[in-house]
Design a protein around this motif. Structure first.
Motif, PDB file in Angstrom:
ATOM      1  N   ASP A 140       0.803  -1.222   0.000  1.00 46.35           N
ATOM      2  CA  ASP A 140       0.000   0.000   0.000  1.00 46.35           C
ATOM      3  C   ASP A 140       0.837   1.272   0.000  1.00 46.35           C
ATOM      4  OD1 ASP A 140       0.933  -0.424   2.628  1.00 46.35           O
ATOM      5  OD2 ASP A 140      -0.816   0.582   3.495  1.00 46.35           O
ATOM      6  N   ARG A 141       2.153   1.140  -0.179  1.00 47.87           N
ATOM      7  CA  ARG A 141       3.033   2.315  -0.165  1.00 47.87           C
ATOM      8  C   ARG A 141       3.994   2.292  -1.346  1.00 47.87           C
ATOM      9  NH1 ARG A 141       3.067   4.656   5.220  1.00 47.87           N
ATOM     10  NH2 ARG A 141       1.865   3.287   6.566  1.00 47.87           N
ATOM     11  N   ASP A 142       4.474   3.467  -1.685  1.00 53.59           N
ATOM     12  CA  ASP A 142       5.394   3.558  -2.816  1.00 53.59           C
ATOM     13  C   ASP A 142       6.683   2.780  -2.579  1.00 53.59           C
ATOM     14  OD1 ASP A 142       6.118   5.442  -0.892  1.00 53.59           O
ATOM     15  OD2 ASP A 142       6.534   7.022  -2.328  1.00 53.59           O
ATOM     16  N   SER A 143       7.103   2.630  -1.321  1.00 55.26           N
ATOM     17  CA  SER A 143       8.312   1.839  -1.051  1.00 55.26           C
ATOM     18  C   SER A 143       8.095   0.374  -1.429  1.00 55.26           C
ATOM     19  CB  SER A 143       8.738   1.957   0.412  1.00 55.26           C
ATOM     20  OG  SER A 143       7.713   1.516   1.275  1.00 55.26           O
ATOM     21  N   ASP A 144       6.866  -0.133  -1.281  1.00 55.95           N
ATOM     22  CA  ASP A 144       6.543  -1.507  -1.682  1.00 55.95           C
ATOM     23  C   ASP A 144       6.677  -1.656  -3.194  1.00 55.95           C
ATOM     24  OD1 ASP A 144       5.752  -2.271   0.987  1.00 55.95           O
ATOM     25  OD2 ASP A 144       3.827  -1.294   0.631  1.00 55.95           O
ATOM     26  N   TRP A 145       6.072  -0.749  -3.931  1.00 58.83           N
ATOM     27  CA  TRP A 145       6.061  -0.839  -5.396  1.00 58.83           C
ATOM     28  C   TRP A 145       7.457  -0.637  -5.961  1.00 58.83           C
ATOM     29  CZ3 TRP A 145       2.317   3.688  -4.788  1.00 58.83           C
ATOM     30  CH2 TRP A 145       1.217   3.287  -4.020  1.00 58.83           C
ATOM     31  N   GLN A 146       8.197   0.305  -5.363  1.00 58.78           N
ATOM     32  CA  GLN A 146       9.564   0.550  -5.830  1.00 58.78           C
ATOM     33  C   GLN A 146      10.427  -0.671  -5.553  1.00 58.78           C
ATOM     34  OE1 GLN A 146      10.494   3.561  -7.566  1.00 58.78           O
ATOM     35  NE2 GLN A 146      11.989   2.019  -8.145  1.00 58.78           N
ATOM     36  N   CYS A 147      10.195  -1.348  -4.440  1.00 58.56           N
ATOM     37  CA  CYS A 147      10.906  -2.592  -4.130  1.00 58.56           C
ATOM     38  C   CYS A 147      10.662  -3.617  -5.231  1.00 58.56           C
ATOM     39  CB  CYS A 147      10.436  -3.118  -2.777  1.00 58.56           C
ATOM     40  SG  CYS A 147      11.157  -4.698  -2.291  1.00 58.56           S
ATOM     41  N   GLY A 148       9.402  -3.780  -5.619  1.00 60.54           N
ATOM     42  CA  GLY A 148       9.078  -4.704  -6.696  1.00 60.54           C
ATOM     43  C   GLY A 148       9.756  -4.319  -7.992  1.00 60.54           C
ATOM     44  N   VAL A 153      10.125  -7.635 -10.284  1.00 66.03           N
ATOM     45  CA  VAL A 153       8.835  -8.327 -10.182  1.00 66.03           C
ATOM     46  C   VAL A 153       7.730  -7.301 -10.400  1.00 66.03           C
ATOM     47  CG1 VAL A 153       9.787 -10.044  -8.578  1.00 66.03           C
ATOM     48  CG2 VAL A 153       8.524  -8.099  -7.675  1.00 66.03           C
ATOM     49  N   ASN A 154       6.533  -7.779 -10.606  1.00 62.58           N
ATOM     50  CA  ASN A 154       5.398  -6.909 -10.912  1.00 62.58           C
ATOM     51  C   ASN A 154       4.880  -6.218  -9.656  1.00 62.58           C
ATOM     52  OD1 ASN A 154       4.964  -7.839 -13.778  1.00 62.58           O
ATOM     53  ND2 ASN A 154       4.826  -9.788 -12.698  1.00 62.58           N
ATOM     54  N   PRO A 155       4.923  -4.890  -9.597  1.00 58.10           N
ATOM     55  CA  PRO A 155       4.370  -4.190  -8.432  1.00 58.10           C
ATOM     56  C   PRO A 155       2.847  -4.097  -8.539  1.00 58.10           C
ATOM     57  CG  PRO A 155       5.262  -2.604  -9.970  1.00 58.10           C
ATOM     58  CD  PRO A 155       5.541  -3.973 -10.549  1.00 58.10           C
ATOM     59  N   VAL A 156       2.180  -4.200  -7.399  1.00 60.08           N
ATOM     60  CA  VAL A 156       0.727  -4.070  -7.326  1.00 60.08           C
ATOM     61  C   VAL A 156       0.407  -3.131  -6.175  1.00 60.08           C
ATOM     62  CG1 VAL A 156      -1.451  -5.264  -6.896  1.00 60.08           C
ATOM     63  CG2 VAL A 156       0.326  -6.371  -8.273  1.00 60.08           C
ATOM     64  N   ALA A 157      -0.364  -2.090  -6.460  1.00 60.58           N
ATOM     65  CA  ALA A 157      -0.760  -1.112  -5.443  1.00 60.58           C
ATOM     66  C   ALA A 157      -2.108  -1.497  -4.856  1.00 60.58           C
ATOM     67  CB  ALA A 157      -0.837   0.279  -6.064  1.00 60.58           C
ATOM     68  N   LEU A 158      -2.161  -1.536  -3.544  1.00 60.98           N
ATOM     69  CA  LEU A 158      -3.405  -1.802  -2.828  1.00 60.98           C
ATOM     70  C   LEU A 158      -3.771  -0.567  -2.027  1.00 60.98           C
ATOM     71  CD1 LEU A 158      -2.588  -5.386  -1.472  1.00 60.98           C
ATOM     72  CD2 LEU A 158      -3.758  -4.766  -3.598  1.00 60.98           C
ATOM     73  N   ASN A 159      -4.969  -0.060  -2.240  1.00 57.80           N
ATOM     74  CA  ASN A 159      -5.383   1.123  -1.477  1.00 57.80           C
ATOM     75  C   ASN A 159      -6.439   0.721  -0.456  1.00 57.80           C
ATOM     76  OD1 ASN A 159      -7.581   0.807  -3.139  1.00 57.80           O
ATOM     77  ND2 ASN A 159      -7.697   2.926  -3.787  1.00 57.80           N
TER      78      ASN A 159
END
Length: 191
Positions: A140-148, A153-159
């Motif tokens: 749910d954070r940009d650090s998660d997606w940037q990590c992916g 790997v494919n980043p997925v945003a959860l709000n």
């Protein structure tokens, strides 16, 4: 051979695909600096979503930044207690995750594993021979997606119940990161 046949029947064909999962805001509702297991509430439908993903052959890895430890708000034992409570509530076995990384550092402290560092994901990809093209980093954070993104790997945003700040929106737009209301909605798209 019989053991492998049993695993296939229980979980579907074994594949080298994975869901790298943030904890707070992904599997449980985000409580600012969660440290009391009694406050942990699993996202509605998360258990069933994980069961479905497991049937589809996905492996699970927990990837969580816990800067409250580095800030002195709570201890690693508090984090472990919350993780144990999460496993209890999900009720999918103590071995649900093939790997867990907890980054307890303050955001200003050096860290090898604090997201957006891809180090843990890259280690698990190499160790378990995972296919980055069929693996996802959910959070749910940009650090998660940037990590992916950093790990390929494919980043997925959860709000899960909140709006994204402008910098996070910009990252979503720039990288065309898909956005879902929850892990439940995302897993429903897997086939």
């Amino acid at each position: 051979m019989l053991a492998n046949a049993k695993v296939t029947r229980l979980y579907g064909p074994m594949k080298n695909k994975a869901l790298f999962l943030d904890r707070d805001g992904t599997l449980n509702y985000d409580v600012h600096h969660l440290h009391d297991p009694a406050e942990l509430v699993v996202v509605k439908g998360a258990r069933e979503a994980l069961m479905r993903a497991r049937e589809l052959g996905y492996r699970f890895y927990l990837v969580t930044n816990q800067s409250g430890v580095g800030r002195g708000y709570f201890t690693m034992e508090d984090v472990y207690a919350c993780n144990r409570r999460l496993l209890e509530l999900l009720d999918l076995g103590d071995d649900l995750f093939d790997g867990v990384i907890i980054a307890p550092e303050h955001p200003d402290q050096p860290s090898e594993y604090r997201k957006p560092s891809p180090k843990f994901l890259l280690e698990m990809i190499a160790r378990d021979k995972l296919d980055p093209a069929t693996s996802y980093m959910l959070g749910d954070r940009d650090s998660d997606w940037q990590c992916g993104l950093n790990a390929g790997v494919n980043p997925v945003a959860l709000n899960t119940g909140k709006e994204f700040p402008e910098p996070a929106q910009a990252l979503i737009t720039a990288h065309e990161i898909p956005v879902y209301d929850s892990i439940v909605e995302f897993v429903a798209t897997l086939g």
